[in-house]
Write an enzyme that holds these catalytic residues in place. Structure first.
Site, PDB file in Angstrom:
ATOM      1  N   HIS A 122       0.876  -1.171   0.000  1.00 45.15           N
ATOM      2  CA  HIS A 122       0.000   0.000   0.000  1.00 45.15           C
ATOM      3  C   HIS A 122       0.918   1.227   0.000  1.00 45.15           C
ATOM      4  O   HIS A 122       2.034   1.172   0.522  1.00 45.15           O
ATOM      5  CB  HIS A 122      -0.821  -0.051   1.293  1.00 45.15           C
ATOM      6  CG  HIS A 122      -1.867   0.999   1.446  1.00 45.15           C
ATOM      7  ND1 HIS A 122      -1.587   2.286   1.847  1.00 45.15           N
ATOM      8  CD2 HIS A 122      -3.205   0.954   1.279  1.00 45.15           C
ATOM      9  CE1 HIS A 122      -2.712   2.974   1.917  1.00 45.15           C
ATOM     10  NE2 HIS A 122      -3.714   2.188   1.576  1.00 45.15           N
ATOM     11  N   ASP A 199       3.406  -4.577   7.952  1.00 40.77           N
ATOM     12  CA  ASP A 199       2.196  -3.769   7.822  1.00 40.77           C
ATOM     13  C   ASP A 199       1.020  -4.724   7.974  1.00 40.77           C
ATOM     14  O   ASP A 199       0.690  -5.481   7.058  1.00 40.77           O
ATOM     15  CB  ASP A 199       2.192  -3.074   6.451  1.00 40.77           C
ATOM     16  CG  ASP A 199       0.862  -2.369   6.167  1.00 40.77           C
ATOM     17  OD1 ASP A 199      -0.089  -2.537   6.959  1.00 40.77           O
ATOM     18  OD2 ASP A 199       0.774  -1.674   5.146  1.00 40.77           O
ATOM     19  N   GLN A 202      -4.014  -5.267   6.787  1.00 38.74           N
ATOM     20  CA  GLN A 202      -4.942  -6.241   6.192  1.00 38.74           C
ATOM     21  C   GLN A 202      -4.710  -7.649   6.754  1.00 38.74           C
ATOM     22  O   GLN A 202      -5.161  -8.633   6.157  1.00 38.74           O
ATOM     23  CB  GLN A 202      -4.785  -6.273   4.662  1.00 38.74           C
ATOM     24  CG  GLN A 202      -5.068  -4.967   3.980  1.00 38.74           C
ATOM     25  CD  GLN A 202      -6.543  -4.561   4.041  1.00 38.74           C
ATOM     26  OE1 GLN A 202      -7.429  -5.393   4.244  1.00 38.74           O
ATOM     27  NE2 GLN A 202      -6.799  -3.275   3.868  1.00 38.74           N
ATOM     28  N   LYS A 225      -9.941  -0.901  10.832  1.00 32.55           N
ATOM     29  CA  LYS A 225     -10.041  -2.074   9.957  1.00 32.55           C
ATOM     30  C   LYS A 225     -10.296  -3.356  10.753  1.00 32.55           C
ATOM     31  O   LYS A 225     -10.433  -4.429  10.191  1.00 32.55           O
ATOM     32  CB  LYS A 225      -8.764  -2.219   9.123  1.00 32.55           C
ATOM     33  CG  LYS A 225      -8.628  -1.103   8.078  1.00 32.55           C
ATOM     34  CD  LYS A 225      -7.464  -1.342   7.178  1.00 32.55           C
ATOM     35  CE  LYS A 225      -6.996  -0.110   6.450  1.00 32.55           C
ATOM     36  NZ  LYS A 225      -7.812   0.214   5.273  1.00 32.55           N
ATOM     37  N   CYS A 363      -4.918   2.509  -3.501  1.00 34.36           N
ATOM     38  CA  CYS A 363      -3.680   3.061  -2.931  1.00 34.36           C
ATOM     39  C   CYS A 363      -2.534   2.079  -3.123  1.00 34.36           C
ATOM     40  O   CYS A 363      -1.693   1.906  -2.216  1.00 34.36           O
ATOM     41  CB  CYS A 363      -3.826   3.403  -1.455  1.00 34.36           C
ATOM     42  SG  CYS A 363      -4.985   4.726  -1.151  1.00 34.36           S
TER      43      CYS A 363
END
Ligand code: PMP
Length: 404
Positions: A122, A199, A202, A225, A363
């Site tokens: 991202h 990261d 997700q 999220k 993104c």
């Protein structure tokens, strides 16, 4: 796991209509909906416990500080950090990565050094490192992908060099759904003494994340999220590493003693939490994590795998639909295009049917460039979605095809 209708009734927004149609919410990768308990937790702070944290001696300040620090403990337990001091609250994944890129970069990165990211990242895990590279004259190296959207590990092993300072890689691609081989990535980096930032924007909401088992050095995620509020996020770091890093923002709460001659900094985690933090959001996040735990993270993962399997099978047997990202290990996200139809047209027609999908580059422009496309339509599912909703999406796609 609770019955699906019971789960859905925990989320007030799922009961609403859009353009007079039942809402089908398939944009969970962008942000998830909130269960009533999270809304209540934020409301409780604002209506019953609102006082600036860590500052006052008064009752409300104590209440708010307690809620904030409880939330920190909940995050630590949720990701199995060694202690709550390893949990730094931020504004979100973007805030966490920018904080780390700045602080780590100030201390450890100099001209000619290298930082490794992957082609799946991202923008939030590309641009802060690029900005650092520009400041310091360092170089960004990129792990390439194959046509299925999987990282090429052999290429990664070749990129690791004595000049590598950090590896920053996503746990799962928001654009394609690919789950990355973190075990191999982390082990190879550690073999040459290079720390790894994961990261987790997700990743955290789709299964169990155990930072100690993973042995990642830093882990970033966003509250919104994982069914929590917006404006709150987490940067986890191993205690010794965080202790060695300089603060990235100056202000209240991050200091021990301030004089015009010299300022000394507060201990962890406060050294990285300058100014008034989002304590209402933190309390909401803590409650969201409790909620997810109460459903069972293994059960969530299983249910989402079923949804992914069903949606993949349906969409791949739909004429003119091409799926981007065919890794055997994916989160419940499907990116696709209908041949000859622009993603925005698809998204707009689906929207009028009450079906919320994301369209565009997500993104993650480099991934789109890799496939030579301008963007995709993305259906990102989570445990509260249903097989009927997937059928509604497929019916919607048929409708789009008739219109264009
Ligand atoms: N990384 C990934 C993989 C993401 O999917 C996102 C959000 N789409 C981000 C980072 C940025 O998250 P936030 O906007 O919550 O900071």
């Amino acid at each position: 796991m609770k019955d699906i209708s019971e789960i859905r009734s925990d989320f007030p927004i799922l009961g609403r209509k859009v353009y007079g149609k039942a809402l089908v919410y398939f944009d969970n990768g962008a942000t998830t909906q909130k269960p009533q308990c999270v809304i209540d937790a934020v409301n409780e702070i604002l209506t019953q416990k609102n006082g600036n944290i860590h500052r006052g001696v008064h009752y409300l300040s104590d209440m708010a500080s307690e809620a904030y620090e409880n939330a920190r403990q909940k995050v630590a337990s949720f990701i199995n950090a060694s202690k709550k001091e390893e949990i730094v609250f931020t504004s979100g994944t973007t805030g966490s990565i920018n904080a780390l890129a700045f602080s780590f970069g100030e201390k450890y990165v100099k001209e000619g050094d290298e930082i490794i990211v992957s082609h799946l990242e991202h923008h939030a895990n590309i641009v802060p490192w690029q900005m650092l590279c520009e400041r310091k004259g360092a170089l960004l190296k990129v792990i390439p992908v194959n046509q299925s959207g999987e990282l090429l590990l052999d290429e990664y092993y070749r990129l690791l060099s004595p000049r590598t300072r950090i590896v920053a890689v996503t746990q799962a691609s928001n654009a394609l759904g690919t789950v990355t081989p973190l075990r191999e990535i982390i082990d190879a980096a550690h073999a040459v003494n290079v720390p790894v930032l994961v990261d987790g924007a997700q990743g955290i909401q789709h299964g169990i994340v155990d930072v100690r088992q993973l042995d990642c050095d830093f882990y970033a995620f966003s509250g919104h999220k994982i069914y929590g509020p917006t404006g709150i996020g987490v940067l986890y770091g191993k205690e010794n590493l965080l202790n060695d890093l300089p603060p990235y923002q100056g202000g209240g709460d991050m200091v021990e003693k301030v004089t015009f001659e010299k300022t000394t900094y507060n201990q962890l985690p406060f050294k990285f939490e300058a100014g008034t933090m989002n304590y209402a959001g933190a309390a909401g996040l803590g409650t969201a994590l409790d909620y997810v735990s109460s459903l069972g993270r293994e059960d969530i993962a299983l249910r989402e795998k079923e949804l992914l399997r069903y949606a993949t099978q349906k969409l791949s047997s739909t004429d003119r639909v091409r799926i981007f990202g065919n890794s055997s290990n994916k989160i419940s996200t499907i990116s696709f295009l209908i041949e000859g139809i622009h993603q925005y047209d698809t998204g707009m027609v689906l929207d009028k049917m009450g079906i919320a999908v994301r369209t565009g580059t997500h993104c993650a422009q480099p991934v789109m460039d890799f496939y030579g496309i301008e963007g995709t339509v993305r259906a990102s599912m989570c445990f509260y979605n249903t097989f009927d909703e997937i059928d509604a999406l497929v019916a919607g796609i048929e409708q789009v095809k008739k219109m264009f």
